[in-house]
Design an enzyme around this catalytic site. Structure first.
Site, PDB file in Angstrom:
ATOM      1  N   ASP A   6      39.585 -38.144 -27.714  1.00  0.00           N
ATOM      2  CA  ASP A   6      39.983 -38.239 -26.502  1.00  0.00           C
ATOM      3  C   ASP A   6      38.644 -38.197 -25.564  1.00  0.00           C
ATOM      4  O   ASP A   6      38.530 -37.092 -24.981  1.00  0.00           O
ATOM      5  CB  ASP A   6      40.840 -37.238 -25.972  1.00  0.00           C
ATOM      6  N   HIS A 241      31.676 -28.086 -29.757  1.00  0.00           N
ATOM      7  CA  HIS A 241      33.132 -28.263 -30.617  1.00  0.00           C
ATOM      8  C   HIS A 241      33.291 -29.381 -31.498  1.00  0.00           C
ATOM      9  O   HIS A 241      33.378 -29.257 -32.563  1.00  0.00           O
ATOM     10  CB  HIS A 241      34.281 -28.325 -29.595  1.00  0.00           C
TER      11      HIS A 241
END
Length: 313
Positions: A6, A241
């Site tokens: 995303d 992340h």
């Protein structure tokens, strides 16, 4: 390798890490909703690929909303962290190709059929595309070598609720289906990603390289760090992340994992929590593993070397 993204700032870092790693061939990117709308995710991925000199890699349109909803709106906190455009208000204008017509799910299944155990899928957004692939053709998806996800939290609290991590919270049902599918899944969650921090001192090294890509990445990550100064000032940097998930797919020795048959809680105040499945504690086979420790110095060295080489003149 397939990246399921995303595409916000740390997804852009994941793209760079994959492209900077000689061990893997990035064959395609599939898009998700989350940090941005899915259509924007496609454009962001295409423009990042162009910026990094790889405009030939195809980007596929994926799910636009969760498996239990009919639409999606970007959360204000996501826009604050990643910018309205998803990539730190860079306002990238690089030309990008027309979107391919094959769907993300069909591409994933085709790649599983073609590459089998040599294929790694790294998912750093909601697990919706993977859930749709499971629903469409689980036997073909089971040909995959490994699935590594950035999402969840086992030993620490969530970042959107006391229980839930952002990617899992977007579609808890999809994550639950993935964990219970029998697919080989490694969860790279907040347990380890919050231990991998990047600072303005680090981005200054990129800026000093002087290339358009290095400057763009320095600007983008400085925007991310500024957001962290508001949301998580105690970290003194931004968490890497998504690139950590790519790194784990390439070199599992970077982390220590705990084998555990997982589930996602889908009801009540703990909706989105990733936790051991009590009903499967005695199963003779464990197909999911949770990262609980990370060799932070070695990962940061690899991160800087691989992306720095990619951004250099």
């Amino acid at each position: 390798m397939i990246l399921d993204l995303d595409t916000g700032i740390d997804d852009a870092l994941a793209i760079a890490y994959a492209l900077g790693s000689s061990e893997v061939d990035l064959i395609g990117i599939t898009s998700e909703y989350g940090n941005v709308l899915t259509e924007r995710s496609v454009v962001n991925s295409q423009q990042i690929l162009h910026l990094l000199g790889h405009p030939d890699i195809p980007v596929y349109l994926g799910a636009g909303h969760s498996t239990t909803t009919n639409d999606f709106s970007v959360l204000p906190i996501s826009a604050e962290i990643h910018g309205q455009d998803g990539v730190g208000e860079l306002h990238l204008t690089e030309p990008h190709p027309e979107m391919v017509t094959e769907s993300a799910v069909d591409f994933i299944l085709r790649a599983c059929q073609e590459y089998g155990a040599d294929l790694s899928i790294v998912a750093t957004g909601p697990m919706t595309n993977l859930a749709l692939a499971i629903q469409k053709d689980l036997p073909t998806l089971k040909k995959v070598g490994q699935i590594v996800i950035m999402g969840g939290a086992l030993t620490v609290g969530g970042n959107v609720s006391p229980f839930a991590e952002a990617n899992i919270s977007q579609d808890p049902e999809a994550a639950d289906l993935l964990f219970k599918s029998g697919l080989p899944v490694t969860m790279v969650g907040l347990d380890v990603t919050l231990r991998t921090l990047f600072t303005r001192t680090d981005t200054a090294e990129w800026r000093a390289l002087g290339t358009p890509a290095a400057t763009a990445y320095a600007d983008m990550v400085d925007y991310y760090i500024k957001a962290y100064e508001v949301t998580s000032p105690h970290l003194h940097g931004c968490a890497l992340h998504d690139p950590l998930a790519v790194a784990v797919a390439i070199d599992p020795s970077l982390v220590t994992t705990f084998p555990l048959n997982l589930k996602t809680e889908i009801e009540g105040p703990s909706r989105g929590r990733t936790i051991g499945n009590n009903a499967r504690l005695d199963d003779p086979t464990t197909r999911t593993a949770v990262c609980v420790q990370v060799d932070t110095p070695r990962f940061l060295t690899e991160f800087k070397a691989r992306i720095g080489h990619l951004l250099a003149p």
